[in-house]
Design an enzyme around this catalytic site. Structure first.
Site, short mmCIF file in Angstrom:
data_model
loop_
_atom_site.label_atom_id
_atom_site.label_comp_id
_atom_site.label_asym_id
_atom_site.label_seq_id
_atom_site.Cartn_x
_atom_site.Cartn_y
_atom_site.Cartn_z
N GLU A 1 51.17 -8.19 29.51
CA GLU A 1 51.21 -6.80 29.97
C GLU A 1 50.11 -6.55 31.02
OE1 GLU A 1 50.53 -4.22 26.69
OE2 GLU A 1 50.71 -2.41 27.93
N LYS B 1 34.19 -11.29 34.35
CA LYS B 1 34.10 -10.23 33.33
C LYS B 1 34.71 -10.72 32.03
CE LYS B 1 36.76 -6.91 31.98
NZ LYS B 1 36.46 -6.83 30.53
N GLY C 1 48.52 -8.83 32.64
CA GLY C 1 48.79 -9.76 33.76
C GLY C 1 49.68 -9.13 34.82
N GLY D 1 44.82 -13.45 29.78
CA GLY D 1 44.96 -12.34 28.86
C GLY D 1 46.43 -12.08 28.58
N GLU E 1 54.72 -11.80 20.80
CA GLU E 1 53.45 -12.44 20.47
C GLU E 1 52.69 -11.56 19.48
OE1 GLU E 1 50.26 -12.55 23.44
OE2 GLU E 1 50.14 -14.70 23.10
N CYS F 1 46.66 -18.48 22.59
CA CYS F 1 47.84 -18.19 23.42
C CYS F 1 48.94 -19.21 23.23
CB CYS F 1 47.42 -18.14 24.87
SG CYS F 1 46.46 -19.60 25.35
N GLU G 1 47.09 -16.68 33.33
CA GLU G 1 47.29 -17.43 32.08
C GLU G 1 47.58 -16.39 31.01
OE1 GLU G 1 47.42 -20.59 31.86
OE2 GLU G 1 46.21 -21.44 33.46
P1 NAD Z 1 43.95 -8.39 27.33
O1 NAD Z 1 45.04 -8.60 28.32
O2 NAD Z 1 43.94 -7.15 26.56
O3 NAD Z 1 42.52 -8.46 28.05
C1 NAD Z 1 42.13 -9.58 28.81
C2 NAD Z 1 41.02 -9.15 29.77
O4 NAD Z 1 41.56 -8.22 30.71
C3 NAD Z 1 39.84 -8.45 29.12
O5 NAD Z 1 38.64 -8.87 29.77
C4 NAD Z 1 40.13 -6.98 29.39
O6 NAD Z 1 38.96 -6.19 29.41
C5 NAD Z 1 40.76 -7.05 30.76
N1 NAD Z 1 41.63 -5.92 31.11
C6 NAD Z 1 42.29 -5.08 30.28
N2 NAD Z 1 42.96 -4.16 30.99
C7 NAD Z 1 42.74 -4.43 32.29
C8 NAD Z 1 43.18 -3.84 33.51
N3 NAD Z 1 43.98 -2.79 33.53
N4 NAD Z 1 42.76 -4.39 34.68
C9 NAD Z 1 41.97 -5.47 34.69
N5 NAD Z 1 41.50 -6.06 33.56
C10 NAD Z 1 41.89 -5.55 32.38
O7 NAD Z 1 43.98 -9.70 26.41
P2 NAD Z 1 43.10 -9.99 25.12
O8 NAD Z 1 43.59 -9.08 24.04
O9 NAD Z 1 41.66 -10.02 25.46
O10 NAD Z 1 43.52 -11.50 24.79
C11 NAD Z 1 44.68 -11.83 24.12
C12 NAD Z 1 45.79 -12.19 25.09
O11 NAD Z 1 45.34 -13.21 25.97
C13 NAD Z 1 47.00 -12.77 24.41
O12 NAD Z 1 48.16 -12.22 24.98
C14 NAD Z 1 46.92 -14.25 24.71
O13 NAD Z 1 48.14 -14.94 24.67
C15 NAD Z 1 46.31 -14.24 26.07
N6 NAD Z 1 45.67 -15.53 26.34
C16 NAD Z 1 46.28 -16.40 27.21
C17 NAD Z 1 45.71 -17.64 27.45
C18 NAD Z 1 46.37 -18.63 28.38
O14 NAD Z 1 45.68 -19.54 28.82
N7 NAD Z 1 47.63 -18.49 28.70
C19 NAD Z 1 44.51 -17.97 26.85
C20 NAD Z 1 43.91 -17.06 25.99
C21 NAD Z 1 44.50 -15.83 25.75
#
Ligand code: NAD
Length: 505
Positions: free
Chosen positions: A235, A178, A237, A232, A391, A288, A254
């Site tokens: 929070e 997804k 995670g 993502g 962040e 990230c 991640e």
């Molecule tokens: P996000 O956590 O808001 O969303 C990530 C994904 O999770 C999306 O597909 C979203 O639809 C889904 N999601 C949201 N709520 C959910 C839930 N309750 N249950 C299951 N899935 C859910 O993150 P974002 O805003 O899309 O991306 C930015 C974040 O991602 C930043 O914190 C960044 O540091 C992190 N990131 C980390 C890495 C890494 O490799 N460490 C790489 C890229 C981005």
């Protein structure tokens, strides 16, 4: 009718409800497409399709070499469609066409090639040393986990899809993916290309588009799922871990970061300034592992800060499809609002930034200027400030002075995160000592953002669990089974261990 379809059980489909949602080019606010809006019902269907493909289909039983051929065909398909995929990625995410053409699309292709190589070369079986007591032969079998789900953020949608799909399939699993709602187009496009080329048995790969709160939660909690890989925010995670714990699924997380890029006093300052600016402002800071804290040794501090301000002023903001643009729009107006909030907080905490600090004036006609933000640098930032601890995920750099290498390491490590970091120095021995002290999953010396499929990537502390890429990123998609063989197939006396451990059996 949606302009793009989802892939469930080998079919390109609309959402069961028929619902769609719109996706936009953040550079202009123009609508790009209507996408199917999956709900829980679609998520369950996709998981069931993956389950059936794993339990009854040919995929997990293929040899590594056979799977490698399919993954290489996907890599070739990406290569054949590179220009179109790069343009879609840039349009949908706001990332520059240069990034999409030189990093995202080739990076995704390389990920499929790397995991094809591992599928072919990593053994499915490895002997263990013979046991003396009880006498036996022992070996390990490496087996796929089953149904693996992947939940993807919006900052690198295409490459992150490849990082989730390629290792799962290479190891013999079936997958449900997804992407994030802001940026679902390229994952759906890849699903369409793979389906039209008839490269995979039905159900081996399923791609959904829809909200995290329903679709994502199902992918993380459904009992038919054997593993969840999430990229993502920290929070979300935490929430994924909770959801996966219901059926004790392994998770790869991640998550976020607040990485330190340490500039030592023996660095080539010009090169180091380029490293710090690239390390922070690449993709508007929406990375990230961005080096959003520059720790600069006090003896070179003033000179270095003026170099940073001077060069930051040369960064070109503009249309993301223009090859000369360095930073396009942020992914969405909401990301600009978050950045604005933190910049206002920074003004309270440490004073006026030395450059940037607002939505840019003077962008070319036709661009949605409210979706852009200037590269912004705060100096003399105490590491305890919120702008140095939290962040932001926008183009904001905090410059922090230090005196000794030990102090730099301590400041770098004073963070809940531990994703990555940099050391800029003319003395490689000294730089490597500093790198060794940093509690992060990656350290780049005289470089930044250098990620490639052969090298493991992931975080310490609240930046995550597990490693993607490298051979580690393949092993996390396999189970290890220990098989013990007593070569004596009959005769009770051969089973001396039974009587040794339990006299009455
Ligand atoms: P996000 O956590 O808001 O969303 C990530 C994904 O999770 C999306 O597909 C979203 O639809 C889904 N999601 C949201 N709520 C959910 C839930 N309750 N249950 C299951 N899935 C859910 O993150 P974002 O805003 O899309 O991306 C930015 C974040 O991602 C930043 O914190 C960044 O540091 C992190 N990131 C980390 C890495 C890494 O490799 N460490 C790489 C890229 C981005």
């Amino acid at each position: 009718m949606a302009d793009y379809k989802m892939l469930i059980g080998g079919e390109l489909v609309e959402a069961a409800s028929g619902e769609t949602f719109e996706t936009f080019n953040p550079g202009t606010n123009e609508k790009l497409a209507d996408l199917p809006r999956a709900g829980k019902e679609d998520a369950v269907k996709a998981i069931e399709a993956a389950r059936k493909a794993f339990d009854e289909g040919p995929w997990p039983k293929l040899s590594g070499k056979e799977r490698a051929e399919k993954l290489r065909a996907i890599a070739a398909l990406i290569g054949d469609n590179a220009a179109m995929l790069a343009e879609l990625e840039a349009l949908d995410s706001g990332g520059t066409i240069r990034k999409a053409s030189l990093a995202d699309v080739p990076g995704a292709q390389q990920a499929f090639e790397w995991f094809a190589k591992l599928a072919e070369e990593q053994p499915d079986r490895a002997d263990l040393p013979p046991a003396v007591f009880p006498q036996s032969e022992n070996y390990r079998l490496y087996e796929p986990l089953g149904v693996c789900t992947g939940i993807i953020p919006w900052n690198f949608p295409f490459i992150m899809a490849a990082w989730k799909i390629a290792p799962a399939l290479a190891a013999g699993n079936c997958s449900v993916i997804k992407p994030a709602s802001y940026t679902s187009i390229t994952a759906l496009k890849l699903a369409q290309l793979i389906t039209e080329a008839d490269l995979l048995p039905p159900g081996v790969l399923n791609v959904l588009a829809g909200p995290g709160g329903t679709v994502g939660e199902e992918l993380a909690s459904n009992p038919m799922v054997d593993k969840v890989a999430f990229t993502g925010s920290t929070e979300v995670g935490r929430r994924i871990m909770q959801l996966a714990s219901g059926t004790v699924k392994p998770v790869t997380l991640e998550l976020g970061g607040k990485s330190a890029n340490i500039v030592l006093d023996d660095a080539d300052l010009d090169l180091a300034a380029a490293g710090v600016l690239f390390g922070t402002f690449f993709h508007g800071g929406q990375v990230c592992e961005s080096g959003t804290r520059a720790l600069v040794q006090r003896s070179i501090y003033d000179e270095f800060v003026s170099l940073l301000a001077d060069r930051a002023g040369k960064i070109v903001l503009g249309n993301q499809l223009d090859m000369m643009t360095d930073i396009g729009p942020l992914v969405h107006r909401s990301q600009v609002e978050t950045t604005e909030r933190y910049v206002a907080l920074g003004r309270e905490e440490v004073g006026e930034p030395i450059c940037g600090g607002s939505i840019p004036a003077g962008l070319p006609e036709g661009l949605a200027k409210e979706n852009f933000f200037e590269p912004t640098i705060f100096v003399d930032v105490p590491n305890s400030a919120k702008i140095a601890q939290e962040e932001i995920f926008g183009p904001v750099l905090c410059v922090i002075p230090f005196d000794t290498d030990e102090e730099a390491i301590a400041i770098a490590n004073d963070s809940i995160y531990g994703l990555a970091g940099g050391v800029q120095s003319g003395n490689l021995e000294r730089a490597q000592k500093v790198a060794a002290g940093m509690r992060t999953g990656t350290v780049w010396i005289n470089d930044y953002h250098m990620i490639s499929p052969e090298r493991p990537f992931g975080g310490y502390k609240q930046s995550g669990i597990g490693r993607e890429l490298g051979t580690e990123g393949f092993d996390i998609y396999r189970q290890v089974k220990h098989v013990h063989v007593n070569p004596e197939t009959s005769g009770r006396n051969n089973h001396i261990q039974y009587s040794a451990l339990s006299a009455n059996i």
